[in-house]
Design an enzyme around this catalytic site. Structure first.
Site, short mmCIF file in Angstrom:
data_model
loop_
_atom_site.label_atom_id
_atom_site.label_comp_id
_atom_site.label_asym_id
_atom_site.label_seq_id
_atom_site.Cartn_x
_atom_site.Cartn_y
_atom_site.Cartn_z
N LYS A 35 44.42 39.10 33.17
CA LYS A 35 45.37 38.04 33.25
C LYS A 35 46.17 37.66 32.16
O LYS A 35 45.88 38.19 31.04
CB LYS A 35 44.72 36.72 33.95
CG LYS A 35 43.56 36.08 32.79
CD LYS A 35 42.58 35.17 33.42
CE LYS A 35 41.51 34.75 32.51
NZ LYS A 35 40.47 33.76 33.08
N ARG A 128 36.65 23.04 38.88
CA ARG A 128 38.14 23.37 39.07
C ARG A 128 38.74 24.37 39.96
O ARG A 128 39.56 23.58 40.76
CB ARG A 128 38.13 24.32 37.54
CG ARG A 128 39.30 24.52 37.03
CD ARG A 128 39.48 25.69 35.91
NE ARG A 128 38.83 26.92 35.98
CZ ARG A 128 38.63 27.75 35.23
NH1 ARG A 128 39.16 27.70 33.85
NH2 ARG A 128 38.25 29.27 35.44
N TYR A 243 55.63 21.98 4.54
CA TYR A 243 56.31 20.68 4.95
C TYR A 243 55.15 19.48 4.90
O TYR A 243 54.09 19.83 4.97
CB TYR A 243 56.42 20.58 6.69
CG TYR A 243 57.64 21.47 7.09
CD1 TYR A 243 58.82 21.00 6.77
CD2 TYR A 243 57.58 22.65 7.83
CE1 TYR A 243 60.06 21.47 7.21
CE2 TYR A 243 58.61 23.49 8.23
CZ TYR A 243 59.91 22.78 7.92
OH TYR A 243 60.98 23.52 8.36
N MET A 296 57.93 27.14 11.28
CA MET A 296 58.08 27.90 12.69
C MET A 296 58.26 29.47 12.55
O MET A 296 57.72 30.20 13.17
CB MET A 296 59.53 27.52 13.02
CG MET A 296 60.08 27.90 14.36
SD MET A 296 61.83 27.53 14.95
CE MET A 296 61.45 25.73 15.29
C1 LIG Z 1 39.51 34.63 32.78
C2 LIG Z 1 38.25 34.71 33.60
C3 LIG Z 1 37.30 35.70 33.33
C4 LIG Z 1 37.15 36.47 32.11
O1 LIG Z 1 36.81 35.63 31.06
P1 LIG Z 1 36.33 36.27 29.52
O2 LIG Z 1 35.67 35.02 28.99
O3 LIG Z 1 37.66 36.48 29.18
O4 LIG Z 1 35.69 37.41 29.98
C5 LIG Z 1 36.47 35.87 34.60
N1 LIG Z 1 36.26 35.26 35.41
C6 LIG Z 1 37.37 33.93 35.77
C7 LIG Z 1 37.18 33.23 36.94
C8 LIG Z 1 38.21 33.72 34.86
O5 LIG Z 1 39.04 32.85 35.03
#
Ligand SMILES: *Cc1c(COP(=O)(O)O)cnc(C)c1O
Length: 356
Positions: A35, A128, A243, A296
């Site tokens: 992702k 969630r 800054y 920045m």
């Molecule tokens: C992002 C995610 C993972 C992977 O998690 P990591 O800690 O990056 O290994 C696995 N399962 C779900 C549901 C996630 O959202």
């Protein structure tokens, strides 16, 4: 002309990390979570590298990421969409690329076509996404290709919530005999109870993040960020840098100005202030503190202890990589490595190593 920031992605390390995790989880299968554009590295690059390493099951967050992953991977890979049957999406958005949503509510399930592949997300404590245990109804949820849940704090092996989540997941699993089950993310794989079930879902560890904080990192660094120096200067005790003058020199100090800032995804909190220290970057073999507020497009390092010959325009500083741990850089910047990776900016030169 190449940009002053260089991001090196070691495809051999990425591949080795997946193989390492696959050995750890065997006989359970090992998927790859790709992702957020493959945790910032490029979803196509990561997907193809891991497919070639033997990975056949992939997880994305959004349906749009799944479409991109499918185009890169071809038909053989299975792709699950963690966010489920997303609000605003249609069945056809998934079906067109053979993407399986991990369905997380009765409302999603009612809209889905159960003749098409899908998974079920059961909530075991995150609150969630996912069905509550009491909502699970095998009679109305038949045909699922996956039953999964997600740890709340797997990186803390002492958290009693891990065992409670495993127990809850076991109860859900008993309702769906024969449906492949998946619970462990990167850190979950390394929990002493090893709750691998049928399929593990690592993300962060693939990219070199430490799934076992506080212990030695079993993974190889896969990403290196280096930024070039633009100029150096000496300042006197009592002068400030950056800054709002948040960092004050206590002694005569040599500063180096580096050519990247928060617009490149560097954490805004990366830099010592008079209130406390920040991260260090490696220049010419020596760790040098970042000082003052992150700008920045620029940041500033204290290079007082480097010989004049060691640092000048064009000298590169390693922010993280083989000799500066991503997790350490992130923690000392007030953030986590996940956020640093997925926030990597677009202005870096991207160099690929290995992958042959
Ligand atoms: C992002 C995610 C993972 C992977 O998690 P990591 O800690 O990056 O290994 C696995 N399962 C779900 C549901 C996630 O959202």
């Amino acid at each position: 002309m190449s940009p002053p920031g260089r991001l090196t992605i070691d495809l051999d390390a990425l591949r080795d990390n997946w193989r390492r995790l696959a050995r750890e989880t065997a006989p359970a299968a090992c998927a790859a979570v790709i992702k957020a554009n493959g945790y910032g590295l490029g979803v196509e690059l990561v997907a193809v590298t891991l497919f070639n390493a033997g990975c056949r099951i992939f997880f994305v967050a959004h349906v749009g990421e799944g479409v991109r992953a499918r185009a890169a991977l071809g038909r053989e890979a299975r792709i699950f969409v963690l966010n489920g049957f997303e609000a605003g999406a249609e069945v056809g958005d998934y079906a067109g690329a053979t993407l399986a949503p991990v369905i997380g509510s009765a409302a999603e399930l009612a809209r889905w076509d159960r003749a098409l592949p899908f998974g079920l997300h059961v909530d075991t404590g995150m609150n969630r996404l996912g069905f509550a245990l009491g909502e699970l109804d095998p009679a109305r949820m038949g045909g699922a290709a996956l039953l999964m849940s997600h740890f709340v704090s797997a990186e803390d092996g002492d958290d009693p919530l891990n065992a409670r989540q495993i127990a809850a997941f076991e109860r859900a699993r008993a309702l769906f005999p024969g449906v492949p089950a998946s619970l462990a993310n990167s850190s979950g794989i390394f929990l002493p109870t090893g709750p691998h079930y049928d399929l593990a879902r690592p993300g962060y560890a693939l990219y070199g993040g430490n799934p076992t904080p506080g212990r030695e990192n079993p993974m190889r660094a896969a990403v290196t960020l280096e930024i070039a120096v633009q100029q150096t200067r000496w300042i006197e005790p009592g002068e400030t840098a950056g800054y709002n003058g948040r960092w004050t020199a206590r002694r005569r100090t040599k500063l180096a100005t580096l050519l990247a800032g928060y617009a490149d995804g560097l954490p805004f909190g990366a830099g010592a202030t008079d209130a406390g220290p920040g991260p260090e970057v490696r220049i010419a073999g020596r760790m040098c503190p970042l000082v003052g507020r992150m700008s920045m497009d620029l940041c500033i390092a204290d290079v007082t202890y480097l010989p004049d010959s060691a640092v000048g325009p064009g000298t590169r500083a390693e922010f993280f990589g083989p000799t500066v741990a991503l997790d350490t850089f992130a923690a000392k910047s007030g953030t986590i490595g996940y956020s640093v990776l997925t926030g990597l900016g677009a202005r870096y030169e991207r160099v690929l190593l290995g992958g042959g």
